[in-house]
Structures are given as C-alpha cells and as structure tokens.
Design an enzyme around this catalytic site. Sequence first.
Site, mmCIF file in Angstrom:
data_model
loop_
_atom_site.group_PDB
_atom_site.id
_atom_site.type_symbol
_atom_site.label_atom_id
_atom_site.label_comp_id
_atom_site.label_asym_id
_atom_site.label_seq_id
_atom_site.Cartn_x
_atom_site.Cartn_y
_atom_site.Cartn_z
ATOM 1 N N CYS A 295 0.818 -1.212 0.000
ATOM 2 C CA CYS A 295 0.000 0.000 0.000
ATOM 3 C C CYS A 295 0.853 1.263 0.000
ATOM 4 O O CYS A 295 0.652 2.156 -0.808
ATOM 5 C CB CYS A 295 -0.944 0.000 1.203
ATOM 6 N N CYS B 198 -1.582 1.613 -3.090
ATOM 7 C CA CYS B 198 -2.626 2.622 -3.028
ATOM 8 C C CYS B 198 -2.109 4.039 -2.806
ATOM 9 O O CYS B 198 -2.670 4.988 -3.348
ATOM 10 C CB CYS B 198 -3.664 2.249 -1.971
ATOM 11 N N LYS C 59 -0.248 5.245 -6.048
ATOM 12 C CA LYS C 59 -1.272 5.257 -7.104
ATOM 13 C C LYS C 59 -2.191 6.454 -6.946
ATOM 14 O O LYS C 59 -2.501 7.145 -7.921
ATOM 15 C CB LYS C 59 -2.076 3.968 -7.046
ATOM 16 N N TYR D 92 -9.287 -3.502 -11.092
ATOM 17 C CA TYR D 92 -9.179 -2.105 -10.678
ATOM 18 C C TYR D 92 -7.794 -1.539 -10.946
ATOM 19 O O TYR D 92 -7.648 -0.352 -11.279
ATOM 20 C CB TYR D 92 -9.582 -1.947 -9.216
ATOM 21 N N GLU E 118 -7.453 1.738 -13.364
ATOM 22 C CA GLU E 118 -6.918 2.940 -12.726
ATOM 23 C C GLU E 118 -5.711 3.470 -13.481
ATOM 24 O O GLU E 118 -5.609 4.681 -13.744
ATOM 25 C CB GLU E 118 -6.561 2.640 -11.271
ATOM 26 N N HIS F 147 -27.577 20.769 0.578
ATOM 27 C CA HIS F 147 -27.720 21.335 -0.762
ATOM 28 C C HIS F 147 -26.839 22.577 -0.902
ATOM 29 O O HIS F 147 -26.726 23.367 0.018
ATOM 30 C CB HIS F 147 -29.191 21.708 -0.992
ATOM 31 N N GLU G 286 -26.470 14.627 -1.876
ATOM 32 C CA GLU G 286 -27.874 14.778 -1.507
ATOM 33 C C GLU G 286 -28.787 13.878 -2.342
ATOM 34 O O GLU G 286 -29.877 13.509 -1.896
ATOM 35 C CB GLU G 286 -28.319 16.230 -1.636
#
Length: 460
Positions: A42, A47, A50, A178, A182, A436, A441
């Site tokens: 990682c 990760c 990346k 993935y 990616e 909002h 939302e």
Amino acid sequence: MTFDYDLIVIGAGSGGVRAARVAASHGAKVAIAEEFRVGGTCVIRGCVPKKLYVLASRFRDEFEDAAGFGWRVGDISFDWPALVAAKEKEITRLSNLYAETLANSGVELIRARATLTDPNGVRFSNGGSARAGHILISTGGAPVLAPHIPGIEFGISSNEIFDLPKFPQRLLIVGAGYIAVEFASVFARLGAKVDLAYRADLPLRGFDDDLRARLADALRAAGVEHRAGALPTRVTKCVGGLEVEMSDGAPLTVDCLLVATGRRPMTQNLGLEAAGVALRENGAVAVDEYSRTNVESIYAVGDVTDRINLTPVAIREGQAFADSVFGATPTTINYEHTPSAVFTTPEIGTVGLTEAQALARHGAVDIYETQFRPMRATLSGRAERVYMKLIVDGANERVLGAHIFGPEAGEMAQLVAIALRMGATKGDFDATMAVHPTMAEELVTMRAPARRLGTRTNSA
C-alpha cells in the site's frame, strides 16, 4: 520452552505493522522482519503512490475546466521525472514514519528476509535466527505475469510502472481489474496513448454492471482504446519499443506493456512446508475466523490469506489477531458491507450487493437510480454525468447496496457503508435531510424506484 519473542511478524505491511504495534501495547515482546521497505504494498507500490498519480492526472481536467470559471491558464506541460521524484520523497517519508512508529511502540525491526524452520522457529537472511511463541505471516501479495505468452518478460507489472525512467507515449495495459483501469485512466490523462486489452466484454468483473458500462464509456471518452476480447499472444522487442501480436490479429507497437491480470499470495520460499502450514489451491494461507492456520502457533493476515484484499481489511485483521491472542479479547472480522473504491476519473465508490447478487439472494429488489450533470460541469462544459444507484430489498426496504460513479465517489461510499452496516432502510434514507447543493444529496432524494425486479410474496 523458552522463546526469544512472544511474537515474530513476517512482513511489515499494513496488517503486520498494526498487529505488531497492538501486540506490543498488550505487553508482548515483538519483532517484525522485513526484507524490503517498511509499509508494504500500500505505502510503497500500491494505493498511496497510485492515489498520488491519480491526483496528478486530474490536473489536466482542472486546467481545461478553469476557463469556464473565468480563469485564463497559460501553456501547460507535464514533467514525468518530477512526479516520480515527488512520489518517491513522499513514500520514503511514510516508510520512515512507519519504522519510527514501530520503534516507539517497542517493536524490534529486523531488516532481513525471514523463513520458517518449524512451528516456532524463524531464520533470517542476515544469518540470525529466533524462536517465538507465535508467528504471524503478513507477506501480502505480488503481481502475476502470464508465463505462457512468449516474450511476456518484456512487460512490467504494477510494481515497476511507478518508476519508469521515461514516460511511455504508447502504453498497452492487459487486464480489466481495478489496477488495470486505474492506470489506464491515469496515463491517458497524463498524455499517453493507452490501449486496454481484456478477455471479457466489460472491465471490472464482479462490480455492478451499471458501473462497469459507465466506466467503459468514461475511459473511452478519455481516449482509452478498448480491446475487449483480445489478449497478447506474443511480445517481441524491437527498435521502436515492443511489437505485440494480439489474438484478434491486430498488431500493436508500444513503448510499454503493463500486465495487470492479477496478484498471488506471497507464500513462496517462506518455509511454510517445513512448519506444516496448510495452503489453499491458489497458494494462499488457509486460516480460520481468528486468522489462525492449522498450526496452533502460526497465524496469517492480509492479502497472503486472499480473503478481501484491501489495506483496511488487513489492518482490521491485524488488530483482531493481536487483541485475540495478546489482549484476551477474542475478536473476529465481519466482512459484510466492506466498502471499496476504484480511483479512475470519474471514480467508483461501492458498498454492499450488486444488482445481480441482490436479486439472486433476496428474490425481489427495488432499484433506485439517478444520473445528473454535476454543477461543476455546467460551467466547464465537460460532458460528465454522475450516476448513483441504491438496491433495496423488496420485502423489508433494507438498503442492500449503494453504487456511485462520479467525483468523490469513494468518500461517499465510506459514509454510506456506516448506514448499510447499521441496517438502514430506504425510509431511513428518505427521512435524512439533504445537504444542498451537493452530489451526495441525491442519495436521500430518490423517491420512486426505477425498476422492480423479482417475484414478491403476498407479505411484501
């Protein structure tokens, strides 16, 4: 029997570091062995770097969109060596921080490769050896290249893609998981001509089909050439780079071939056979719900067990192991409602069941979905759409899955996962006040189902 340590951890990735620290906090004498850099996949080659490259690639869109908001941006250019150097500086900082944290926790760091000699013995590549009451395997996983393709050794894996000495102007990526999508998204935005080759009709097998289709379209819009159903059959080095023969008969000349077709647990040459540790068919360490192997003194956490191969899962498993074995608090992991993100642009955030999974398990489901143009795109003129989908049990209105495609989807999925884990119903979502104007939302304003699937009983 006298032991040198209460616990020896083999592998200083996220799961191993957490286990070592927590075990030490419970009073255990702990050593952790790592032959490479502290931090594991990682931090060093996964990760973290990346995500840094993902963020770098998104500046291309930022510069283009700025004009719609009144900004005038001059000539821009991208410096690949500068990004590589900045990445290296950051992961070095993080790796050193991990090592410092171990030291502050009272954990001894042994910078050597460790192999098992028996259920309690470890031999180190620096010539030393030690014995421990418990041993934890946390060596992670590694990329797999397809050995049956002639010339595949000219390709690289996700380990090497971060540090290429020269930016690849023409890049072929093989795979549809993935990691593949990616990097396709990243390098297309950084300026490469990217071809994405994979066996299936759509990328990201296992994800919800509506997300898969939208991602394929988004990658195509970013300039990625899809070669669905085509794979390399031969790779040859040439003056201009690599000549790649494809199964569909269309040859390619590229500067770089990234093979991202899968990863395997790193259990080779660890001495597991000598210790009597059982492996699964794919080479993963077989463990029970407490991460214990068939050998009473040996445990394993993280990708080496091939349960859910995500960094937060490895960390949670390491914590549970340490609390169970050294904290007198037997702890198991509930893997349901584990959220995940795919950091393409736009990105994917998902938690819970896909539509197909929900229908198969529950028989009747309601599908709520919305798609809209994000506010940012109204002035930038970018043809971008956000997509959100809730999958609801037709019998009791419990939300079974949430799938988001758009900016900050991963951030939203993390928060939605809390609601799903608590058993939230569609009524709970409806009763929640919206913020909002936000994209999120829309998750609490979808009122009518777009589709009702399956057979409902009279009590539904």
